[in-house]
Design a protein around this motif. Structure first.
Motif, short mmCIF file in Angstrom:
data_model
loop_
_atom_site.label_atom_id
_atom_site.label_comp_id
_atom_site.label_asym_id
_atom_site.label_seq_id
_atom_site.Cartn_x
_atom_site.Cartn_y
_atom_site.Cartn_z
N ARG A 1 -6.80 1.72 -0.80
CA ARG A 1 -7.22 2.38 -2.04
C ARG A 1 -6.35 1.98 -3.23
NH1 ARG A 1 -7.34 8.52 -1.37
NH2 ARG A 1 -8.97 7.92 0.11
N SER A 2 -5.03 1.90 -3.03
CA SER A 2 -4.12 1.58 -4.13
C SER A 2 -4.36 0.17 -4.66
CB SER A 2 -2.67 1.73 -3.67
OG SER A 2 -1.78 1.37 -4.69
N ALA A 3 -4.44 -0.85 -3.75
CA ALA A 3 -4.67 -2.24 -4.17
C ALA A 3 -6.01 -2.39 -4.85
CB ALA A 3 -4.57 -3.16 -2.95
N ILE A 4 -7.02 -1.71 -4.38
CA ILE A 4 -8.35 -1.77 -4.98
C ILE A 4 -8.31 -1.25 -6.42
CG2 ILE A 4 -10.67 -0.81 -4.86
CD1 ILE A 4 -10.36 -0.87 -1.79
N GLY A 5 -7.61 -0.11 -6.58
CA GLY A 5 -7.52 0.47 -7.92
C GLY A 5 -6.73 -0.40 -8.89
N GLU A 6 -5.63 -1.01 -8.43
CA GLU A 6 -4.81 -1.86 -9.30
C GLU A 6 -5.58 -3.10 -9.76
OE1 GLU A 6 -0.52 -0.71 -7.26
OE2 GLU A 6 -1.36 -2.73 -7.07
N ASN A 7 -6.44 -3.63 -8.95
CA ASN A 7 -7.19 -4.85 -9.30
C ASN A 7 -8.50 -4.54 -10.05
OD1 ASN A 7 -5.57 -7.04 -8.14
ND2 ASN A 7 -5.96 -6.00 -6.22
N LEU B 1 -10.49 -6.42 8.59
CA LEU B 1 -11.18 -5.80 7.46
C LEU B 1 -10.24 -5.60 6.27
CD1 LEU B 1 -13.28 -3.14 9.37
CD2 LEU B 1 -14.09 -5.28 8.42
N LEU B 2 -9.00 -5.19 6.55
CA LEU B 2 -8.03 -4.96 5.48
C LEU B 2 -7.72 -6.28 4.76
CD1 LEU B 2 -6.22 -2.92 4.07
CD2 LEU B 2 -4.47 -3.38 5.79
N ASN B 3 -7.50 -7.35 5.51
CA ASN B 3 -7.26 -8.66 4.89
C ASN B 3 -8.47 -9.08 4.04
OD1 ASN B 3 -4.68 -9.16 5.83
ND2 ASN B 3 -5.42 -9.91 7.80
N LEU B 4 -9.65 -8.86 4.58
CA LEU B 4 -10.87 -9.23 3.87
C LEU B 4 -10.96 -8.50 2.52
CD1 LEU B 4 -13.58 -10.68 3.78
CD2 LEU B 4 -14.56 -8.78 5.06
N VAL B 5 -10.71 -7.19 2.53
CA VAL B 5 -10.79 -6.40 1.29
C VAL B 5 -9.73 -6.86 0.30
CG1 VAL B 5 -10.53 -4.11 0.33
CG2 VAL B 5 -11.83 -4.43 2.43
N LEU B 6 -8.49 -7.04 0.76
CA LEU B 6 -7.39 -7.43 -0.14
C LEU B 6 -7.61 -8.85 -0.69
CD1 LEU B 6 -4.29 -5.98 1.70
CD2 LEU B 6 -5.53 -5.03 -0.22
N ASN B 7 -8.03 -9.79 0.19
CA ASN B 7 -8.28 -11.16 -0.27
C ASN B 7 -9.41 -11.18 -1.30
OD1 ASN B 7 -6.29 -12.11 1.39
ND2 ASN B 7 -7.69 -12.69 3.06
N ALA B 8 -10.46 -10.43 -1.05
CA ALA B 8 -11.56 -10.38 -1.99
C ALA B 8 -11.11 -9.83 -3.34
CB ALA B 8 -12.70 -9.55 -1.42
N ALA B 9 -10.29 -8.75 -3.30
CA ALA B 9 -9.79 -8.17 -4.56
C ALA B 9 -8.95 -9.16 -5.34
CB ALA B 9 -8.99 -6.90 -4.25
N GLU B 10 -8.05 -9.89 -4.65
CA GLU B 10 -7.21 -10.88 -5.32
C GLU B 10 -8.05 -12.03 -5.88
OE1 GLU B 10 -3.41 -10.11 -2.35
OE2 GLU B 10 -4.47 -12.02 -2.33
N ALA B 11 -9.02 -12.49 -5.12
CA ALA B 11 -9.86 -13.59 -5.58
C ALA B 11 -10.69 -13.19 -6.79
CB ALA B 11 -10.78 -14.05 -4.44
N LEU C 1 0.82 -1.21 0.00
CA LEU C 1 0.00 0.00 0.00
C LEU C 1 0.85 1.26 0.00
CD1 LEU C 1 -2.62 -1.09 2.67
CD2 LEU C 1 -2.80 -1.27 0.21
N ALA C 2 2.16 1.13 -0.25
CA ALA C 2 3.07 2.28 -0.10
C ALA C 2 2.69 3.43 -1.02
CB ALA C 2 4.51 1.84 -0.38
N ALA C 3 2.30 3.10 -2.26
CA ALA C 3 1.98 4.19 -3.20
C ALA C 3 0.83 5.03 -2.70
CB ALA C 3 1.65 3.60 -4.57
N SER C 4 -0.22 4.33 -2.19
CA SER C 4 -1.37 5.08 -1.67
C SER C 4 -0.98 5.89 -0.45
CB SER C 4 -2.50 4.11 -1.32
OG SER C 4 -3.56 4.81 -0.72
N LEU C 5 -0.22 5.27 0.45
CA LEU C 5 0.16 5.97 1.68
C LEU C 5 1.08 7.15 1.37
CD1 LEU C 5 0.81 2.88 3.97
CD2 LEU C 5 -1.23 4.29 3.83
N ALA C 6 2.00 6.96 0.39
CA ALA C 6 2.89 8.07 0.04
C ALA C 6 2.09 9.27 -0.45
CB ALA C 6 3.89 7.63 -1.02
#
Length: 870
Positions: A756-762, A788-798, A671-676
Motif C-alpha cells: 500500500r505504501s509503495a503504491i501510494g508514493e508512486n 505478486l509483490l514483485n509484480l506490483v512493485l515493478n509495475a509501479a516503478e515502471a 514497506l516499513a511505513a505501511s507496516l508500522a
C-alpha cells in the motif's frame, strides 16, 4: 282433625321457627337460593349490612351490591356451579350500608335429594377484608425491606438455624457471579479463599453451636476472579424461647484498609477469635412486674439448672457479699429508668469459687411506656487482666470501625435531614447541634455541578421508589468536598421520606490516584530502560540454578522468544545455546559460581529459524548469608555484528544463497511505513480498550458487561496485530518451499495491503476483480505472494519511469501483457515477470493490463497519463 293428628306438623313448624331464629341470630351473613340460582332468602344480618329490603336482594338483585370489577367473575363462577352442582366458593367485594366495599368469601353448598337433584343452595358470606388488608400490608412491608437490603452497599445473606442459606442479596449474587442454587448446592466454600475456608467454617459453626454473634475477616472471590478482603458479621434471630431461628449477615469490603493496616488486622483477628470463644448470655427484665428472662448461657454462668425460673432474688443470691449492696443500688437505679449500667462484679458460687462477670444493660420502653431492661452478662473469670486488655483493644478497633462505618440519614424530598448517625455527621463534618437546629440540608450539601444529575435522580426515585447507588460529592462544613457512594430507598410507595446510606470514598480515591501515579512512573522508567537496551542491543536477566526469574524485552528479542508467551522455562532457554557451546558454557558458569566471582561468557545461540547469534554475557552471582546461591544477575549483548566483521570470508561464501533473502528484507524495509501503521493501529486500539476495562473494574460496582466487551476487543486487536506480524515474518524468514491449501483471494488481498505504501508514493492505483467462492489452491503461499509483490512493485516503478512519455496504447501491448502473465504457467515465474516488466518499460502512455486465470483471479493496473488519470 284432632290435636294428636296435628302433632308432627306442629313439631316441624316449631323446629323450622327455631332454625330460622338461629340463622337470624348467628353473626354471619346467610343466604339461600333456588336451584335456578335466584336468591329467595337472606338473614337479617345480611340485610343490615346491605341496608336494603329483602325485595332488593332476592332473585338477582344482590348483583347490584357486587363491585363492578368482580361482577363478571362472580356471575361466571355462580352459573358454572349451578350447572355442575359443585359447591360455590369465590372471593369478591360487596358494598355495605356505608358505601364501602369489603372483601367477602362467598361459599354455597347444594342441598340435594336422595337422587342427586338440587333442591336449593345454602350459603354464607365470610368477611375477609381485614385479612386481605393485612396480607397487602405484609407484601408491601416485604417489598420495602427488600429494596432497603438491595440498596445497602454491602453483601447481605441469611441462613436457617442450621446454617443452610435461605436468602442472598442481589448485590452478593452480582459480586460473586454465582446463583442462589450455587450457594445451596455448591456451598459458600467456593466463594471463600481456600486458605480462609477452614478458619471461617470453624468460627461460623462455633457461633451457630454457641448461639453467639459471628464476626470474621476473610478473602472473597469476585466474579472476575479477584480475591478481596471482607469483614463479615452475622447475628442470630431468636424466638421468644431464646432459640435461634435465623442468622442474618453482612460482609463489607475492607480490601484497601486491609492492605494499609496489617498489624491492626492481626489484632482484629485475635479479637474475633477471643469473641468466638467467649461465653455471653442475654436477659430481659420488666421491673414493674418482676418478670425476668435469661438465656441458657446465663444459667450456665450462674450455675442454675435451665429449668429453674429466673428471678432477681436468684441473681442476688449469686452476687459476692461484698458486691451485693452495690449491685442492689445499681438495680434500684436501673429499675427507675435513671441510667444504663456497665459494671464488672464478682459472683460467689455454691462450691465457694469466685467468678468475675461483666454486666451491660440498656433502659428501654415498649409501646405502652412500660419500662424494660435489656442486657448481657459475660463470664470474664479466666483472666480479668487479659479481658481488660482485650476490651481496650476492642474499644480501639470499635473507634476505628466507627471511623469507616457507613453513614445513614433520614430525609425528605425537600432536602431536610431529619435524623443521622454519628458516622454520617463525621463524614460531612457537622455535629449533633447542627442536626438539632435543622441547619443540615442534603441539597445544600450537594455541589452545584451535581444539581442537574441529582434532580434526575430524585425524579426517578419518586417515580420508581428505588435509587441505584451513585458516586458523587458532598460539601463538608468547612467548604471542602468529600467523595461518597450514596444509596437510598423510600419507606413507602408515594412517600416523601427516604433513608440514605453514605460511604466515604476518600481513602479509595486517594489510593487510586496514588496507584495511577506509581504505575505511570513505573511505566516511564521501564520505557526508558527498554529504549536504552534496544539502542545498545543489551538485554538483562536474573536466574538461579533452576528458574529464570526475570527477562527484559531486549533479552526476549535477542534470544528469539515472544514476550507474550511469558518467561520461558530454564530448559527452553538453555536449548537456545548452540549445541557445540553448551557444555563449555555450563562448565565455565559452574566454576565461577563455585568460586563466588563474577564471570564473562562468549558463546553462540541457535534460534528456531536456524539463525546463529554471538552473545557476550556478563554475570554477577548473589549469595545468602549462609553461602547459598540466591540469584545470578546478568547482561546479554548481541555481538553478532562484531563477529561477522571478523568472519567476513565466511559470509562472502554465503552471499549468493542469501541474496534472495536480503532482497526480501530490502523490500520489507521499503514497506516499513505501511507496516508500522498496520501494526500500530491495533496495538493502540488494544491499549485504549485495556484502559477502559481498568476504569470499569475500578468502580465500586464493577460494570462486568463493559469489562467483558473491552477485553474481547483487546483480544481481537491483539490477534489482528499478531496476524500482521506473522505475515511479515513469513515474507522475511528463509524457509524451504511448503505446499498447503490456501485461499487465493485472501493471499492477493494481503499483498495489496503490504504494498500500500509503495503504491501510494508512486501515484498508482491498484484494483482487483476477484471471483467469489473460489476453491482453495495448493502451493507455497509465501512464494506466490512474493511473485505478486514483485509484480506490483515493478509495475509501479515502471509506470513512474514512462509517465511523461506521451499518450497512446498499442493494441498489441495488451496481448503481450496477457502472454507475459500466462508464461508464469509455462515458462516459469522469472520469465513472466521479466517479460511483463520489459513491456511496461518499453511503452509510453496509459497502460491497462488484465490477466484472467482459469480460477477467476484478475489483476488491473492503471497508469495515470498527463491528459487523464483513472
Amino acid at each position: 282433625m284432632s290435636k294428636e293428628d296435628n302433632g308432627p306438623e306442629d313439631a316441624l313448624t316449631s323446629g323450622e321457627q327455631e332454625l330460622r331464629l338461629l340463622v337470624e341470630a348467628i353473626p354471619t351473613l346467610v343466604w339461600r337460593a333456588a336451584p335456578d340460582g335466584n336468591f329467595d332468602y337472606v338473614n337479617k344480618r345480611m340485610l343490615d349490612y346491605l341496608e336494603a329490603p329483602l325485595s332488593d336482594v332476592i332473585g338477582w338483585g344482590w348483583m347490584d351490591k357486587v363491585h363492578p370489577d368482580d361482577v363478571g367473575f362472580k356471575v361466571r363462577s355462580w352459573l358454572q356451579n349451578l350447572e355442575s352442582g359443585k359447591p360455590h366458593d369465590v372471593v369478591c367485594r360487596i358494598r355495605g350500608a356505608d358505601g364501602r366495599y369489603r372483601w367477602f368469601e362467598v361459599r354455597g353448598e347444594p342441598l340435594q335429594a336422595s337422587d342427586g337433584t338440587v333442591l336449593s343452595w345454602l350459603g354464607v358470606l365470610i368477611d375477609i377484608d381485614d385479612r386481605r388488608t393485612a396480607e397487602k400490608a405484609l407484601r408491601e412491608s416485604e417489598y420495602k425491606l427488600r429494596q432497603i437490603i438491595d440498596t445497602v452497599p454491602g453483601l447481605i445473606w441469611s441462613t436457617g438455624s442450621d446454617g443452610e442459606p435461605t436468602h442472598v442479596s442481589q448485590g452478593l449474587l452480582d459480586y460473586s457471579g454465582m446463583r442462589f442454587e450455587d450457594f445451596r448446592h455448591v456451598g459458600w466454600k467456593a466463594f471463600v479463599h481456600p486458605d480462609d475456608v477452614l478458619e471461617t467454617e470453624r468460627a461460623y459453626y462455633d457461633a451457630i453451636q454457641s448461639g453467639t454473634s459471628y464476626q470474621g475477616v476473610m478473602r472473597l472471590r469476585r466474579a472476575d476472579g479477584e480475591l478481596r478482603w471482607h469483614h463479615a458479621r452475622c447475628e442470630p434471630l431468636r424466638d421468644r424461647q431464646g432459640r435461634i431461628v435465623h442468622w442474618y449477615g453482612l460482609s463489607v469490603d475492607i480490601e484497601e484498609r486491609k492492605q494499609a493496616e496489617d498489624r491492626l488486622r492481626r489484632s482484629e483477628a485475635y479479637l474475633a477469635e477471643a469473641q468466638s470463644l467467649s461465653h455471653t448470655g442475654s436477659f430481659g427484665w420488666t421491673p414493674s412486674t418482676g418478670e425476668l428472662h435469661w438465656s441458657d448461657e446465663i444459667s450456665r454462668i450462674l450455675e442454675y439448672d435451665p429449668s429453674v425460673r429466673p428471678t432477681i432474688e436468684r441473681v442476688l443470691q449469686r452476687i459476692h457479699p461484698e458486691d451485693r449492696a452495690m449491685m442492689r443500688r445499681v438495680l434500684d437505679e436501673t429499675s427507675r429508668g435513671e441510667k444504663d449500667f456497665d459494671i464488672t462484679h464478682r459472683l460467689l458460687m455454691p462450691d465457694g469459687s469466685v467468678k468475675f462477670v461483666h454486666l451491660l444493660s440498656r433502659v428501654l420502653k415498649d409501646a405502652t411506656g412500660t419500662l424494660e431492661i435489656a442486657g448481657a452478662l459475660m463470664d470474664v473469670t479466666e483472666n480479668t487482666r487479659l479481658y481488660r486488655d482485650l476490651a481496650e483493644r476492642e474499644a480501639k478497633i470499635r473507634r476505628l470501625v466507627e471511623a469507616n462505618i457507613i453513614g445513614v440519614f433520614f430525609g425528605d424530598f425537600d432536602g431536610r435531614i431529619l435524623e443521622a448517625n454519628d458516622a454520617f455527621l463525621r463524614i460531612v463534618g457537622y455535629d449533633r447541634e447542627d442536626l438539632a437546629a435543622g441547619s443540615l440540608n442534603w441539597k445544600d450539601l450537594t455541589p452545584r455541578d451535581w444539581g442537574q444529575r441529582d434532580a434526575q435522580w430524585i425524579e426517578g426515585h419518586k417515580r420508581t421508589g428505588v435509587r441505584l447507588p451513585i458516586e458523587k460529592e458532598y460539601f463538608r462544613k468547612d467548604g471542602s468536598r468529600v467523595p461518597i457512594l450514596l444509596g437510598s430507598a423510600t419507606f413507602e410507595e408515594g412517600g416523601n421520606q427516604s433513608v440514605a446510606f453514605v460511604l466515604d470514598l476518600t481513602e479509595r480515591k486517594q489510593a487510586e490516584r496514588a496507584a495511577r501515579r506509581s504505575a505511570e512512573a513505573l511505566r516511564s522508567s521501564e520505557a526508558y530502560l527498554a529504549e536504552a537496551q534496544g539502542l545498545s542491543h543489551t538485554g538483562s536477566a536474573a536466574f538461579n540454578e533452576k528458574t529464570i526469574l526475570y527477562w527484559s524485552e531486549e533479552t526476549y528479542r535477542i534470544l528469539g522468544f515472544d514476550p507474550r508467551d511469558g518467561v520461558p522455562s530454564y530448559e527452553a532457554a538453555a536449548q537456545r545455546t548452540h549445541p557445540d557451546d553448551q557444555e563449555r558454557v555450563r562448565e565455565q558458569a559452574r566454576r565461577a559460581v563455585q568460586q563466588k566471582r563474577d564471570f564473562t561468557l562468549e558463546y553462540r545461540i541457535l534460534l528456531p529459524a536456524g539463525t546463529i547469534k554471538h552473545i557476550e554475557m556478563n554475570a554477577h552471582p548473589k549469595f545468602s548469608e549462609s553461602g547459598d546461591l540466591v540469584e545470578v544477575v546478568s547482561t546479554l549483548i548481541d555481538v553478532t555484528a562484531r563477529k561477522r566483521a571478523q568472519e567476513e570470508h565466511e559470509r562472502l561464501r554465503q552471499l549468493e544463497s542469501d541474496l534472495a533473502h536480503m532482497n526480501r528484507l530490502s523490500m520489507m524495509g521499503e514497506l516499513a511505513a505501511s507496516l508500522a501503521h498496520e501494526i500500530t493501529q491495533p496495538i493502540a486500539a488494544a491499549r485504549n480498550n485495556a484502559r477502559a476495562a481498568l476504569n470499569f473494574l475500578g468502580k465500586q460496582s464493577p460494570e462486568l458487561g463493559e469489562v467483558r466487551e473491552a477485553l474481547s476487543c483487546v483480544v481481537s486487536d491483539a490477534d489482528r496485530a499478531g496476524v500482521i506480524v506473522d505475515r511479515i515474518r513469513d515474507h522475511i524468514k528463509k524457509a524451504p518451499p511448503r505446499k498447503h491449501r490456501f485461499d487465493l483471494n485472501e493471499a492477493i488481498n494481503e499483498v495489496i495491503v503490504l504494498a500500500r505504501s509503495a503504491i501510494g508514493e508512486n501515484g498508482v492505483s491498484v484494483r482487483t476483480r476477484l471471483a467469489d467462492g473460489l476453491a482453495p489452491v495448493e502451493g507455497d503461499r509465501v512464494q506466490l505472494q512474493q511473485v505478486l509483490l514483485n509484480l506490483v512493485l515493478n509495475a509501479a516503478e515502471a509506470i513512474v519511469a514512462v509517465r511523461d512519455s506521451g499518450p497512446g496504447v498499442d493494441p498489441e501491448l495488451i496481448e503481450r501483457v496477457f502472454d507475459a502473465f500466462y508464461t508464469t504457467k509455462s515458462g516459469g515465474v522469472g520469465m513472466g515477470l521479466s517479460i511483463c516488466r520489459s513491456i511496461v518499460e518499453a511503452h509510453s502512455g496509459r497502460l491497462w493490463a488484465e490477466a484472467n486465470e482459469p480460477r477467476g483471479a484478475a489483476f488491473q493496473f492503471t497508469l495515470p497519463s498527463p491528459e487523464r488519470s483513472s
